[in-house]
Design a protein around this motif. Structure first.
Motif, PDB file in Angstrom:
ATOM      1  N   LEU A  14       0.851  -1.188   0.000  1.00 43.55           N
ATOM      2  CA  LEU A  14       0.000   0.000   0.000  1.00 43.55           C
ATOM      3  C   LEU A  14       0.886   1.236   0.000  1.00 43.55           C
ATOM      4  O   LEU A  14       1.762   1.374   0.861  1.00 43.55           O
ATOM      5  N   ASP A  15       0.687   2.117  -0.944  1.00 42.38           N
ATOM      6  CA  ASP A  15       1.451   3.355  -1.029  1.00 42.38           C
ATOM      7  C   ASP A  15       0.838   4.375  -0.074  1.00 42.38           C
ATOM      8  O   ASP A  15      -0.244   4.900  -0.318  1.00 42.38           O
ATOM      9  N   ASN A  16       1.521   4.626   1.033  1.00 42.64           N
ATOM     10  CA  ASN A  16       1.073   5.616   2.011  1.00 42.64           C
ATOM     11  C   ASN A  16       1.774   6.932   1.682  1.00 42.64           C
ATOM     12  O   ASN A  16       2.841   7.234   2.207  1.00 42.64           O
ATOM     13  N   ASP A  18       1.057  10.022   2.363  1.00 42.23           N
ATOM     14  CA  ASP A  18       1.187  10.987   3.459  1.00 42.23           C
ATOM     15  C   ASP A  18       2.418  10.717   4.318  1.00 42.23           C
ATOM     16  O   ASP A  18       3.092  11.650   4.762  1.00 42.23           O
ATOM     17  N   GLU A  19       2.726   9.447   4.549  1.00 40.38           N
ATOM     18  CA  GLU A  19       3.881   9.081   5.374  1.00 40.38           C
ATOM     19  C   GLU A  19       5.135   8.840   4.539  1.00 40.38           C
ATOM     20  O   GLU A  19       6.195   8.553   5.092  1.00 40.38           O
ATOM     21  N   ARG A  20       4.996   8.947   3.210  1.00 44.17           N
ATOM     22  CA  ARG A  20       6.103   8.735   2.275  1.00 44.17           C
ATOM     23  C   ARG A  20       6.763   7.377   2.463  1.00 44.17           C
ATOM     24  O   ARG A  20       7.973   7.263   2.638  1.00 44.17           O
ATOM     25  N   GLU A  23       3.748   0.477   2.664  1.00 48.16           N
ATOM     26  CA  GLU A  23       3.490  -0.430   3.779  1.00 48.16           C
ATOM     27  C   GLU A  23       3.115  -1.797   3.219  1.00 48.16           C
ATOM     28  O   GLU A  23       2.486  -1.900   2.164  1.00 48.16           O
ATOM     29  N   GLY A  36       6.956  -0.934   6.872  1.00 49.27           N
ATOM     30  CA  GLY A  36       6.868   0.239   6.023  1.00 49.27           C
ATOM     31  C   GLY A  36       8.262   0.548   5.511  1.00 49.27           C
ATOM     32  O   GLY A  36       9.208   0.590   6.299  1.00 49.27           O
TER      33      GLY A  36
END
Length: 90
Positions: A14-16, A18-20, A23, A36
């Motif tokens: 999963l491309d998060n 916001d957290e760069r 995950e 992550g």
């Protein structure tokens, strides 16, 4: 923990944004962990800043990320999310 193999479940990536980080879930010695990998790791491995292709980069470098993940896991196997940083690259 002296595990030497991580089985990454690529379907969980999963491309998060916001957290760069990307995950994902992986299994090590029969136990499942949440990881992550920071965009900085993807950039170090590819030479390019992740934009819309973070998952593709993650998939392309999954073997190296798995090795770095084992280093991160040895550092802290009790965290809810084990973060793989550039310091974990060997």
């Amino acid at each position: 923990m002296a595990a030497d193999k991580m089985d990454i479940d690529l379907a969980t990536a999963l491309d998060n944004i916001d957290e760069r980080m990307v995950e994902f879930t992986a299994e090590v010695d029969g136990d499942e962990y949440q990881f992550g990998v920071q965009y900085a790791v993807l950039e170090a491995l590819s030479g390019d800043v992740p934009e819309d292709d973070a998952i593709e980069m993650f998939t392309r470098f999954s073997d190296t990320i798995g090795e770095a993940g084992l280093v991160a896991l040895r550092r802290d196997d009790s965290a809810d999310l084990i973060v793989i940083s550039e310091n974990d690259l060997e």
